[in-house]
Structure formats: C-alpha cells, structure tokens
Design a protein around this motif. Structure first.
Motif, PDB file in Angstrom:
ATOM      1  N   THR B  60       0.799   0.069  -4.993  1.00  0.00           N
ATOM      2  CA  THR B  60       1.535  -1.038  -4.390  1.00  0.00           C
ATOM      3  C   THR B  60       0.785  -1.758  -3.270  1.00  0.00           C
ATOM      4  O   THR B  60       1.235  -2.787  -2.781  1.00  0.00           O
ATOM      5  N   TYR B  61      -0.316  -1.188  -2.829  1.00  0.00           N
ATOM      6  CA  TYR B  61      -1.028  -1.752  -1.688  1.00  0.00           C
ATOM      7  C   TYR B  61      -0.105  -1.865  -0.482  1.00  0.00           C
ATOM      8  O   TYR B  61      -0.075  -2.882   0.201  1.00  0.00           O
ATOM      9  N   ASN B  62       0.663  -0.842  -0.323  1.00  0.00           N
ATOM     10  CA  ASN B  62       1.555  -0.726   0.835  1.00  0.00           C
ATOM     11  C   ASN B  62       1.405   0.689   1.377  1.00  0.00           C
ATOM     12  O   ASN B  62       1.298   1.626   0.599  1.00  0.00           O
ATOM     13  N   TYR B  87      -3.334  -4.396   7.644  1.00  0.00           N
ATOM     14  CA  TYR B  87      -3.411  -5.783   7.184  1.00  0.00           C
ATOM     15  C   TYR B  87      -4.865  -6.129   6.889  1.00  0.00           C
ATOM     16  O   TYR B  87      -5.185  -6.787   5.901  1.00  0.00           O
ATOM     17  N   GLY B  90      -5.987  -5.376   3.653  1.00  0.00           N
ATOM     18  CA  GLY B  90      -5.230  -5.955   2.548  1.00  0.00           C
ATOM     19  C   GLY B  90      -3.999  -5.155   2.166  1.00  0.00           C
ATOM     20  O   GLY B  90      -3.445  -5.341   1.088  1.00  0.00           O
ATOM     21  N   TYR B  91      -3.575  -4.292   3.036  1.00  0.00           N
ATOM     22  CA  TYR B  91      -2.390  -3.490   2.762  1.00  0.00           C
ATOM     23  C   TYR B  91      -1.206  -3.970   3.588  1.00  0.00           C
ATOM     24  O   TYR B  91      -1.383  -4.446   4.702  1.00  0.00           O
ATOM     25  N   GLY B  92      -0.036  -3.824   3.054  1.00  0.00           N
ATOM     26  CA  GLY B  92       1.165  -4.094   3.806  1.00  0.00           C
ATOM     27  C   GLY B  92       1.643  -2.802   4.446  1.00  0.00           C
ATOM     28  O   GLY B  92       1.195  -1.721   4.065  1.00  0.00           O
ATOM     29  N   VAL B  93       2.511  -2.909   5.410  1.00  0.00           N
ATOM     30  CA  VAL B  93       3.009  -1.733   6.103  1.00  0.00           C
ATOM     31  C   VAL B  93       4.525  -1.717   6.067  1.00  0.00           C
ATOM     32  O   VAL B  93       5.170  -2.705   6.376  1.00  0.00           O
ATOM     33  N   ASN B  94       5.056  -0.607   5.666  1.00  0.00           N
ATOM     34  CA  ASN B  94       6.499  -0.461   5.647  1.00  0.00           C
ATOM     35  C   ASN B  94       6.890   0.533   6.734  1.00  0.00           C
ATOM     36  O   ASN B  94       6.660   1.724   6.607  1.00  0.00           O
ATOM     37  N   ILE B  95       7.453  -0.005   7.804  1.00  0.00           N
ATOM     38  CA  ILE B  95       7.793   0.813   8.965  1.00  0.00           C
ATOM     39  C   ILE B  95       9.236   1.293   8.877  1.00  0.00           C
ATOM     40  O   ILE B  95      10.143   0.493   8.659  1.00  0.00           O
TER      41      ILE B  95
END
Lengths: 333, 333
Positions: B60-62, B87, B90-95
């Motif tokens: 998912t690149y997260n 970021y 190229g990754y997103g972050v789910n906090i």
DNA sequence: ATGAAAGCGCTAACAG
DNA sequence: CTGTTAGCGCTTTCAT
C-alpha cells in the motif's frame, strides 16, 4: 499469508457466501452452521482484509484529517478530540500533515480520497473558488475548520475578527496610549496558517477605528522583538495585541532582559491559550479558540454529511458554524 | 463516480492492459498511444483507486504509527519527524492513538495490519512474550520505540536508566543532602507510558547505591506537590529528580507560592526537554531524549525491513538501537 | 438455508 | 507493441 474466506469455505465445506453470512450475521443461516464457521474462523485467527472490504463496499469506515502540523498545540488538541469522537463511532482516523504547503495539502487530500475515506476534515492553507472546485472534484464529504475556504464548503470555527476586537477593546478600556498589533509577515510563504492571521489583523483594524485617539500600528515582521523594544523605549503606555501566544511569550521573555515586566511596564495579550501558559508567570491574558468545541462540531457535521450522502451527491448546502471565542483574563493587560 | 481504467480503455479504444502500461510506464508501448492515453487520462482527471491497487499489489505504500497521545510533546515531535521521513520516501503515514489502553493498542495494530500497511512503528504500553506472539501474528515489519517489548522485536530508544543515573550523579556532585525521585504511580492503570518510568526508577535506585551517605527516597503518587513541600520544610538541601518535565514545572510553580526558588532553596531536574521549557524561568535542567534521532532511526530501520522482507518472512533478527541521551544543564540544579 | 456468479478497480502472467 | 485471462478478497444479487 493470512487466511481468507475462500480458505474458510474449503475448511468448513460450504460456500464463500455462507461464510460471509456467518461472519456478518446477515441473511438466513442455520444456527449450527454459523456456530461451526465462527468457531473455525476464530481458531484460524481469521480477520477480514479491509482493503478488499472497502473496495467491494465502496466504504472504508475511515475518515481523513489534514492539518498543518502536529507539533502545534492547537492541532494536537484538535486531532486528539477528532480521534476520540471518530473511534467512538466505529471509524478510524487517518491523520496527515501538509506543513503549510499548498501543494502538499492537495496531494494529501487526493491521497485520502483515493483511499476512499468516507469523509475529510481539513484545516486548509488554500482558499478561493478554484480550490472549491478542486475539493468538489474529490467527491467526498469535507468539513473545513479554522479557515473559511469558499462559499458552499462546510465550515466550523470561531470569529477571529470578533476575538481580536475584544482584546483591543479591553486594552482601550484600560487606557493604554498605544495599542500595537503583532503578527508574522502575511505575504511571504511561511509555514503558517495565514488565513486566521489575516482575519485577526482585520479585526484589529476594524476595532481601532472606534478609538480616534489611537492610531493603528502593526508589527508584521520577524524582527518584532527589536521593534517592540524600540516602541517601549519611547515611554508611552503601550499594549501589544499578539496574534499567537508564542509571540507574546517571546516578547515577555525578551523584555525580561530589559527589566520590563507586564503589566506594569507594558500590556500584552496572546491568542490560542496554549497549555504552556499554565507554567508561565505572569499569567498571560489570551483568547481561547475553543478548539475542543470546534473539533467536536466538525466531527458531528461530517458524520451528518456521511450519513446523508449515500443517496444524494450534494454537500448539504453551505452549513457554517461559528462558535463563540472566550477571552481569558490573565495578569498581563 | 470517478473514472476507471476500464472507462479509459473504452474511451481510447484499447485494452485495459495498454492503459495500465501507459499509466505506469511499464513494458513496451508505442509512444503515440501512450501520449494519447495520458492525454485522455489527464482530461478526465483519472486517478487510480488506491484500495484496488493495494489489493492487487499486496502493498500500500503506507506505514502505520501507533502512539499514546498526540497532545504529548514527545509524541508530537516524533510523529512530525516520522511523517516527514516517510513522505520523503513516497510513503503515506497512518497515525493512530491508543491513549494508554492496552486493548485499544491491539485494535489499532490489527486495524492497520488489516489495511495492509507495509510496516508499523509502535510506542507500546504492552510487553512480554505473549505480546510478542501477537505482534508476530500481524505478519508485518514492526519497529517499537521507547519501550523494549520483548527480545526479537526491533527497538529504538535511549537508555532510560543511564539517563537518570547521570541526573542523580550530577546532583550528588553538587553536594545535595537528599536526592528524591519524583514519579507518577507505577501500579495503577493510568494514561502513562509506564515502561519508561519504571526504567527511570531503576536507574535512580542503581545510582543511589553508589552514595552510601544518601538514602533513596521516592515519591510515587499524585499528591507529590504536598510531599515535596513537606520535605522542603525539613530544611535539608534537597534535589528532586523528576521523571518528566511536567512534574518539575508543577513543582516549581507550586513552590513559588511558598517563596522557594530553584536552585537556591532546592534543586530540580526534569526529563524530556519539552519545548515549554524555553519560556520558563529559571531554566530547568533536564534530559533530552533525542526524539528526532529516535524517530529517524526507527524509520530507517523500518524501511530496511520493508525493503528486505519481500522474500523472507523474518523480522531481521533482534536489531536494537540504543541512542545516547543528552543532559542539558539549566539553572535549577 | 445455501450456492453460483458477477463485480469492485487494478495488476500480472502469458499469448500473440 | 497489444490483448486475453485470471486473480487479489470481499460483497451482493439472483437462483435453487
């Protein structure tokens, strides 16, 4: 790697549909079969793949939040409240930061939309009609906080101008001879939420018109410490209305060197009521932006839209909720 | 609602595969066809569905992050750094937040795993072998920060004991007659990260053994302000080693009422170096837990695991990274 | 009460 | 260089 409904179907000797019914308690199913399936599922530690579920249902039970920066006390408090409220409704929260950059903000919003979050809460650095169009192109319920982006975009926040007007008025009532507004530069691209500061400046200007004896004076640069110092050297009774608690704290700290203290040598007010204030003396007079209430209100509004949206593709008109700010009397004015 | 590759295929009169190739620049494709497809895609504002992509690619690149609370300065700083670093890759972050609740922590971790995040950074309130098993059952690269959970779970943090030992040592060198450790209760279920406080307490006890003339004394209750006051009334030269800056600040604030100030009437040190300290006088002596370095290190470690993992199902052994803390000399000891 | 089959939107192996 | 086909894991008609 993980076990799927297909595997379960095989293990239980039934179809995937039956598995699905057992797992979701939907439709008719023989109690014993259900028991059995649930049992097997538990043994094997079955957990539904949320991506697949989201894809199939077109709903993720996640909301997205985009704010400037989590280090900022105001946003931290807001995120905390939003998370709590969303969890309570069975929703997850995907928090992302734009760091004050308009481009990043768009990217994050796009990303969230493409992950099919069910709704978005946004504290934007953008505004205007073009941006409204962009937001609408995301086809997601969106509530903006702090900044009014454009007509038609639901909004929750306080009346920044009224808040500053109150601070100015109180300074005027205390008989200060000069009332100076302190604010970061509003033109350059700095990592700030400019909208609110612009509004606050307007509030200052509006209110100052009511006092003909006073002349509007603004400090809008990063060398505000020197400017404040220069002003105080002129000896008049001066109050500084700051657009954020941090600036007020910096000024108080800096003036300590010159042995000048509020409220005897000058008056000062902040904005935001950050929690650092609890440990600082003298107690700074400031304005509470009622962040908890803003956050709660935003969540409520968003869920109202999410619950309504399914059928209609419309943003529930232009609901705007303006909450009353609170002036907090300290010892510095 | 949104346009899909299927729609594009129809619009362009080619197959979905060709669309895919144009969009991803993969495989052979005639430049003109590609141009054309890209053009049409742009006109229609095509954006890939990230859920579908994730489902199909199994990636998912997260990354997910689970921490106690975003209002805590320490975590806010950490989240900020993690986000920036992710970021950039190229990754997103789910906090997500667990608020100190062990059950919530598990839920959030499960949720993240089920959303197929590619990796997780965790500041846990759990520990032990059973928990290790749980974490492994998620089949995701995980790096824990702050708390060492169990052998085999990658970890980044500072040596809490060594840090407190240094504070105690410095107090001893300055000739304080009593050195008291101040800490929240460690038994009850409070919204704290207990592990670090336990470690700090152990560090205190260890170091105190080196000074036979001194007797270990701990305050481990919420009425620490009263206890501190009582101790100071006894008149000996006393230093308080606090397990967090907030406690130290509260004590200093409270003692102001009694007209006692550090460092003349007592000594005091904090822990964490929260940014509130910049505005408080006298400047509190404290310990920096080098949060930026911890965060960066954790991200690096996580991505090393993500990049390595694809083939092998293994947690890269038990990499542990202990970073050096920093004692920050202030005016209060 | 249960199953078959199609579909969500994208990717990937294999043909041609 | 392009198309066919199958599949990711779950949901949802529509039959039986």
């Amino acid at each position: 790697m993980a076990i799927t409904t297909k595997d379960l179907a095989q293990l239980c000797g039934v179809s995937r549909t039956t598995i699905h019914r057992a797992l979701n308690g939907t439709g008719r199913i023989k109690p014993e079969t259900k028991e059995m399936i649930l049992q097997v599922a538990k043994e094997h530690g079955y957990r539904p793949d949320l991506l697949a579920t989201g894809l199939a249902k077109g709903q993720t039970y996640n909301i997205g939040v985009v704010v400037l920066d989590v280090k900022n006390r105001y946003f931290a408090q807001m995120l905390s409240t939003i998370s709590t409220e969303a969890y309570a409704r069975g929703y997850g929260v995907n928090i992302t930061l734009h760091g004050g950059d308009a481009g990043t903000e768009r990217e994050q919003l796009t990303r969230l939309a493409d992950y099919r979050v069910d709704g978005i809460i946004l504290s934007s650095v953008n505004e205007g009609e073009a941006y409204r169009t962009f937001l609408e192109s995301l086809h997601r319920p969106i509530v903006s906080v702090d900044n009014r982006i454009a007509d038609g975009i639901p909004f929750v926040g306080i009346d920044q101008r009224a808040a500053v007007r109150e601070a100015v008025q109180r300074a005027a009532e205390k008989g200060y001879e000069r009332i100076v507004f302190v604010c970061p530069p509003l033109d350059t691209k700095n990592r700030q939420n400019l909208y609110v500061h612009k509004e606050r400046l307007l509030g200052y200007e509006e209110e100052m018109k009511r006092y003909p004896a006073l002349r509007p004076e603004c400090i809008l640069s990063w060398d505000y410490l020197q400017k404040v110092d220069a002003i105080l050297k002129e000896g008049k009774r001066t109050a500084f209305v700051c657009t954020a608690d941090e600036y007020a704290l910096e000024i108080m700290k800096d003036q300590k060197r010159a042995k000048r203290k509020a409220p005897v040598d000058y008056g000062i007010t902040g904005f935001d009521n950050i929690d650092t204030l609890a440990y600082v003396t003298p107690q700074l007079s400031t304005i509470s932006n009622v962040v908890d209430e803003v956050a709660k209100s935003a969540v409520e509004m968003l869920f109202a839209m999410i619950d309504a949206e399914p059928e209609v593709e419309q943003m529930t008109g232009d609901s705007q909720r303006i909450l009353p700010h609170r002036y907090l009397e300290g010892e510095t004015l």
